[in-house]
Design a protein around this motif. Sequence first.
Motif, PDB file in Angstrom:
ATOM      1  N   LYS A   5      11.796  -5.013 -22.630  1.00 35.24           N
ATOM      2  CA  LYS A   5      10.755  -5.910 -22.140  1.00 35.24           C
ATOM      3  C   LYS A   5      11.208  -7.363 -22.225  1.00 35.24           C
ATOM      4  N   ALA A   6      10.900  -8.108 -21.187  1.00 37.08           N
ATOM      5  CA  ALA A   6      11.214  -9.538 -21.179  1.00 37.08           C
ATOM      6  C   ALA A   6      10.049 -10.321 -21.772  1.00 37.08           C
ATOM      7  N   ARG A   7      10.345 -11.529 -22.219  1.00 41.59           N
ATOM      8  CA  ARG A   7       9.263 -12.412 -22.666  1.00 41.59           C
ATOM      9  C   ARG A   7       8.407 -12.798 -21.478  1.00 41.59           C
ATOM     10  N   SER A   8       7.104 -12.792 -21.669  1.00 39.01           N
ATOM     11  CA  SER A   8       6.168 -13.142 -20.611  1.00 39.01           C
ATOM     12  C   SER A   8       5.134 -14.108 -21.153  1.00 39.01           C
ATOM     13  N   LEU A   9       4.373 -14.710 -20.240  1.00 43.43           N
ATOM     14  CA  LEU A   9       3.223 -15.526 -20.630  1.00 43.43           C
ATOM     15  C   LEU A   9       1.987 -14.822 -20.102  1.00 43.43           C
ATOM     16  N   LEU A  10       1.324 -14.081 -20.981  1.00 46.54           N
ATOM     17  CA  LEU A  10       0.186 -13.255 -20.572  1.00 46.54           C
ATOM     18  C   LEU A  10      -1.143 -13.853 -20.967  1.00 46.54           C
ATOM     19  N   GLY A  11      -1.164 -14.687 -21.996  1.00 50.94           N
ATOM     20  CA  GLY A  11      -2.414 -15.298 -22.437  1.00 50.94           C
ATOM     21  C   GLY A  11      -2.174 -16.224 -23.610  1.00 50.94           C
ATOM     22  N   ILE A  12      -3.139 -17.083 -23.861  1.00 49.93           N
ATOM     23  CA  ILE A  12      -3.062 -18.020 -24.988  1.00 49.93           C
ATOM     24  C   ILE A  12      -3.433 -17.351 -26.298  1.00 49.93           C
ATOM     25  N   GLU A  13      -4.324 -16.372 -26.240  1.00 54.11           N
ATOM     26  CA  GLU A  13      -4.886 -15.785 -27.457  1.00 54.11           C
ATOM     27  C   GLU A  13      -3.823 -15.320 -28.440  1.00 54.11           C
ATOM     28  N   GLY A  14      -2.788 -14.678 -27.937  1.00 56.06           N
ATOM     29  CA  GLY A  14      -1.764 -14.136 -28.827  1.00 56.06           C
ATOM     30  C   GLY A  14      -0.632 -15.088 -29.154  1.00 56.06           C
ATOM     31  N   MET A  15      -0.691 -16.321 -28.676  1.00 54.93           N
ATOM     32  CA  MET A  15       0.392 -17.271 -28.915  1.00 54.93           C
ATOM     33  C   MET A  15       0.228 -17.981 -30.257  1.00 54.93           C
ATOM     34  N   GLU A  16       1.340 -18.224 -30.919  1.00 59.41           N
ATOM     35  CA  GLU A  16       1.330 -18.996 -32.160  1.00 59.41           C
ATOM     36  C   GLU A  16       1.293 -20.489 -31.828  1.00 59.41           C
ATOM     37  N   PRO A  17       0.691 -21.306 -32.701  1.00 63.29           N
ATOM     38  CA  PRO A  17       0.658 -22.751 -32.461  1.00 63.29           C
ATOM     39  C   PRO A  17       2.035 -23.354 -32.213  1.00 63.29           C
ATOM     40  N   LYS A  18       3.055 -22.854 -32.897  1.00 66.10           N
ATOM     41  CA  LYS A  18       4.393 -23.419 -32.718  1.00 66.10           C
ATOM     42  C   LYS A  18       4.931 -23.130 -31.317  1.00 66.10           C
ATOM     43  N   GLU A  19       4.579 -21.990 -30.747  1.00 65.56           N
ATOM     44  CA  GLU A  19       4.997 -21.678 -29.379  1.00 65.56           C
ATOM     45  C   GLU A  19       4.335 -22.621 -28.387  1.00 65.56           C
ATOM     46  N   ILE A  20       3.048 -22.860 -28.603  1.00 61.98           N
ATOM     47  CA  ILE A  20       2.292 -23.757 -27.721  1.00 61.98           C
ATOM     48  C   ILE A  20       2.839 -25.169 -27.826  1.00 61.98           C
ATOM     49  N   THR A  21       3.088 -25.616 -29.061  1.00 60.96           N
ATOM     50  CA  THR A  21       3.613 -26.962 -29.284  1.00 60.96           C
ATOM     51  C   THR A  21       4.964 -27.144 -28.591  1.00 60.96           C
ATOM     52  N   ALA A  22       5.809 -26.133 -28.692  1.00 58.74           N
ATOM     53  CA  ALA A  22       7.136 -26.217 -28.057  1.00 58.74           C
ATOM     54  C   ALA A  22       7.013 -26.338 -26.544  1.00 58.74           C
ATOM     55  N   LEU A  23       6.113 -25.573 -25.945  1.00 63.99           N
ATOM     56  CA  LEU A  23       5.913 -25.648 -24.501  1.00 63.99           C
ATOM     57  C   LEU A  23       5.374 -27.014 -24.083  1.00 63.99           C
ATOM     58  N   LEU A  24       4.438 -27.549 -24.860  1.00 64.45           N
ATOM     59  CA  LEU A  24       3.850 -28.846 -24.524  1.00 64.45           C
ATOM     60  C   LEU A  24       4.876 -29.969 -24.666  1.00 64.45           C
ATOM     61  N   LYS A  25       5.723 -29.885 -25.679  1.00 62.52           N
ATOM     62  CA  LYS A  25       6.773 -30.892 -25.838  1.00 62.52           C
ATOM     63  C   LYS A  25       7.763 -30.830 -24.680  1.00 62.52           C
ATOM     64  N   LEU A  26       8.115 -29.615 -24.280  1.00 63.72           N
ATOM     65  CA  LEU A  26       9.024 -29.449 -23.157  1.00 63.72           C
ATOM     66  C   LEU A  26       8.385 -29.977 -21.872  1.00 63.72           C
ATOM     67  N   ALA A  27       7.102 -29.691 -21.682  1.00 60.49           N
ATOM     68  CA  ALA A  27       6.394 -30.168 -20.497  1.00 60.49           C
ATOM     69  C   ALA A  27       6.365 -31.692 -20.444  1.00 60.49           C
ATOM     70  N   GLY A  28       6.216 -32.311 -21.616  1.00 58.05           N
ATOM     71  CA  GLY A  28       6.186 -33.768 -21.672  1.00 58.05           C
ATOM     72  C   GLY A  28       7.484 -34.413 -21.241  1.00 58.05           C
ATOM     73  N   ARG A  29       8.587 -33.651 -21.292  1.00 60.09           N
ATOM     74  CA  ARG A  29       9.895 -34.182 -20.888  1.00 60.09           C
ATOM     75  C   ARG A  29      10.213 -33.888 -19.422  1.00 60.09           C
TER      76      ARG A  29
END
Length: 303
Positions: A5-29
């Motif tokens: 199985k590949a990594r997917s983005l299926l929903g926010i509910e199961g995401m850890e705060p650190k995963e969300i933070t990493a995505l938001l930091k990347l988006a900011g760049r």
Amino acid sequence: MKRQKARSLLGIEGMEPKEITALLKLAGRMNPAKRSNTLRGKTVVLLFYENSTRTRSSFELAAKALGATTVLITAAASSIEKGESLIDTGYTVRSLGADAIVMRHPSSGAHWLLAEHLDIPIINAGDGMHEHPSQGLLDALTILQAKKSLKGLKVAIIGDLYHSRVARSNAHLLPKFGAKVMFCGPPDFCPDEMAQIGPGIEVTHDLDKALSGADVVMSLRVQKERLAGRQLSVDEYIAHYQITREKLALAKKDAILMHPGPIMRGMELTNDVADGNQSRILNQVSNGVKVRMAILQSLLSKN
């Protein structure tokens, strides 16, 4: 042979705060105006079983900004309309060379089903009445650009909460970082049970209470046809739940106004509010491309 199985983005509910933070930091760049070859040679298939303008277009722009090729498949213009199953459609798309599938589907959980059968990332662009994770992420980025931190913020979300996957993704994301979410709408569109979505969520049917002291005011789309046959008329909704300049003044002076679109002007918002200084609606649109670039890069880039 069972594929990995590949990594997917299926929903926010199961995401850890650190995963969300990493995505938001990347988006900011991310800079959509500066083209890169990060995903050169990759093919992103946009598989949309429902109509979409903002989400579909921003995923397409995001993929192309990273150098990927995009292919659009809609239900009305494919074998889907002939009765092909979701899994068979997924197998076909994968065999044609898709490296990732961005999908919007009317059935809640459809993305989980597809992810169980395919070895490429599946990205949830909205599933039924469940979630819209990329919208929740871009909303968080928009708030952080204005407020710097989510901790302690009061976020009032107004409108048709019951049918809103945007509301659910925000309700899962924001409390993970210490924000308090208040849902507000007529009982048919905002049942008390919605407070059980997660911790840090409160439900009220009083707009003044919801807006009082709010740091963020998020209005949701209300489809007039969904008011048909209900006790609340369009005029009554406007009288009790429309956000006007006077109502917005109940929030904090530096409160920001948001809306996932499309806006029903004169219904959910007055024009002066939608176009006012506190509005961040267009910021949400531009942040949508940045967030979706970050999602695609994090799931597809070898780096």
